[in-house]
Design an enzyme around this catalytic site. Structure first.
Site, PDB file in Angstrom:
ATOM      1  N   HIS A  80       2.254  28.624  25.627  1.00  0.00           N
ATOM      2  CA  HIS A  80       2.429  29.191  26.962  1.00  0.00           C
ATOM      3  C   HIS A  80       2.213  30.706  26.963  1.00  0.00           C
ATOM      4  O   HIS A  80       1.773  31.278  27.966  1.00  0.00           O
ATOM      5  CB  HIS A  80       3.821  28.864  27.503  1.00  0.00           C
ATOM      6  CG  HIS A  80       3.916  27.490  28.103  1.00  0.00           C
ATOM      7  ND1 HIS A  80       3.462  27.195  29.366  1.00  0.00           N
ATOM      8  CD2 HIS A  80       4.380  26.324  27.600  1.00  0.00           C
ATOM      9  CE1 HIS A  80       3.661  25.906  29.629  1.00  0.00           C
ATOM     10  NE2 HIS A  80       4.213  25.355  28.564  1.00  0.00           N
ATOM     11  N   SER A 114      -4.157  28.384  26.564  1.00  0.00           N
ATOM     12  CA  SER A 114      -5.031  27.435  25.884  1.00  0.00           C
ATOM     13  C   SER A 114      -6.389  28.054  25.615  1.00  0.00           C
ATOM     14  O   SER A 114      -6.862  28.916  26.362  1.00  0.00           O
ATOM     15  CB  SER A 114      -5.193  26.166  26.733  1.00  0.00           C
ATOM     16  OG  SER A 114      -3.950  25.525  26.934  1.00  0.00           O
ATOM     17  N   LYS A 172      -5.637  13.493  31.403  1.00  0.00           N
ATOM     18  CA  LYS A 172      -6.432  13.281  30.189  1.00  0.00           C
ATOM     19  C   LYS A 172      -5.534  12.973  28.998  1.00  0.00           C
ATOM     20  O   LYS A 172      -5.832  12.075  28.191  1.00  0.00           O
ATOM     21  CB  LYS A 172      -7.272  14.525  29.919  1.00  0.00           C
ATOM     22  CG  LYS A 172      -8.163  14.425  28.687  1.00  0.00           C
ATOM     23  CD  LYS A 172      -8.943  15.707  28.494  1.00  0.00           C
ATOM     24  CE  LYS A 172      -9.811  15.627  27.244  1.00  0.00           C
ATOM     25  NZ  LYS A 172     -10.579  16.890  27.026  1.00  0.00           N
ATOM     26  N   ASP A 173      -4.431  13.702  28.867  1.00  0.00           N
ATOM     27  CA  ASP A 173      -3.497  13.452  27.771  1.00  0.00           C
ATOM     28  C   ASP A 173      -2.835  12.090  27.890  1.00  0.00           C
ATOM     29  O   ASP A 173      -2.577  11.419  26.880  1.00  0.00           O
ATOM     30  CB  ASP A 173      -2.427  14.550  27.722  1.00  0.00           C
ATOM     31  CG  ASP A 173      -3.001  15.884  27.273  1.00  0.00           C
ATOM     32  OD1 ASP A 173      -4.130  15.896  26.761  1.00  0.00           O
ATOM     33  OD2 ASP A 173      -2.316  16.912  27.439  1.00  0.00           O
ATOM     34  N   GLU A 220      -0.889   6.772   0.049  1.00  0.00           N
ATOM     35  CA  GLU A 220      -1.430   6.195   1.273  1.00  0.00           C
ATOM     36  C   GLU A 220      -2.742   6.884   1.631  1.00  0.00           C
ATOM     37  O   GLU A 220      -3.035   7.979   1.177  1.00  0.00           O
ATOM     38  CB  GLU A 220      -0.423   6.346   2.415  1.00  0.00           C
ATOM     39  CG  GLU A 220       0.754   5.381   2.327  1.00  0.00           C
ATOM     40  CD  GLU A 220       0.339   3.947   2.608  1.00  0.00           C
ATOM     41  OE1 GLU A 220       0.453   3.473   3.753  1.00  0.00           O
ATOM     42  OE2 GLU A 220      -0.114   3.287   1.640  1.00  0.00           O
TER      43      GLU A 220
END
Length: 277
Positions: free
Chosen positions: A93, A97, A121-122, A165
């Site tokens: 924030h 972005s 979108k998320d 893994e």
């Protein structure tokens, strides 16, 4: 933006620790021997290694104390990750972005609001991930798991192939590609630690790789090297895989320690757009 990058990497490291702790908790064959390999690797650190190994294992042999400590670690990490996510979002924030062009918007009209553009979108991405996760958990649980780990841990029987893994394969490939045990541990840990220095290793004023042809080609090679290291970890470094693993390891570190610092001195960047529309 440096704080944003660093908190994101801290989340990566914490997720890796949580994943390893969760992998150990079932206490199957691969869990036991994977923990044994990590313990021996920590013990190979000069000077403080044996002490760290004893603190991690809690006794002279892997057992109840080790399981209890890793259960607490796995439990506490979940809450710590939530706290760091909060710091990460707060840093986002403050800095704002980024965008694919790597150009700061000159005015608010050059930007779009988070809702409904990015929130929707998320949500689509979250639902797709949830579908894949549910399919793996309920329909194909053995697709990404090791069958040998369904057998209870047996210290008297060493598995033929001890491997982590799949998401640790690239770092395991680096560990195997270095002939020294401590050197392999240092290189595999350094593969993550070098990421913390990226904001200071890259002095270029151009932030987007779209306008940096040399960096873009180098980044493609970095992805290829990381995939090769994963294959090396999967097939156990020997013969041709050993050579491939060492070449990929050299390229991986060369990208961060050589290409990023020195490419801006000779790289001809493409002209930047003056606005984002």
């Amino acid at each position: 933006r440096e704080i944003l990058w660093l908190t994101g990497l801290v989340l990566l490291v914490m997720t890796m620790v949580t994943a390893f702790a969760g992998y150990v908790l079932p206490w199957g064959q691969m869990s036991y021997w994977g923990a044994d390999v990590v313990g021996k690797a920590v013990g190979a650190i000069p000077g403080i290694g044996p002490g760290l190994e004893h603190v991690m294992e809690g006794s002279d042999a892997l057992g109840d104390v080790f399981i209890h400590r890793f259960f607490v670690l796995h439990f506490v990490m979940a809450f710590a990750i939530v706290a760091i996510v909060g710091l990460h979002v707060a840093a986002l924030h403050i800095s704002g972005s980024n965008n694919p062009q790597g150009v700061e918007p000159s005015q608010p009209s050059d930007t779009v609001p988070f809702h409904p553009y990015y929130s929707s979108k998320d949500m689509v991405g979250l639902m797709l991930f949830g579908i894949v996760f549910a399919a793996l958990a309920f329909l194909w649980p053995d697709l990404l798991s090791e069958p040998a780990n369904y057998r209870p841990a047996n210290p008297l029987h060493t598995p033929t192939d001890i491997e982590p893994e799949w998401y640790f394969f690239p770092f395991y490939g680096i560990l195997q590609s270095v002939p020294s045990k401590f050197g392999g541990l240092l290189a595999s840990a350094g593969a993550v630690l070098v990421l913390f220095a990226v904001p200071w290793l890259d002095p270029s004023p151009v932030r987007s790789a779209r306008f940096r042809p040399v960096c873009r080609i180098g980044l493609f090679g970095l992805v290829v090297a990381f995939v090769v290291l994963g294959l090396v970890g999967r097939h156990h470094a020997a013969g041709a895989w050993m050579i491939a693993g060492r070449c990929a390891t050299l390229y991986y570190f060369g990208y961060f320690l050589v290409l990023l610092p020195f490419a801006p001195r000779f790289e001809k960047t493409r002209p930047l757009p003056s606005f984002l529309s």
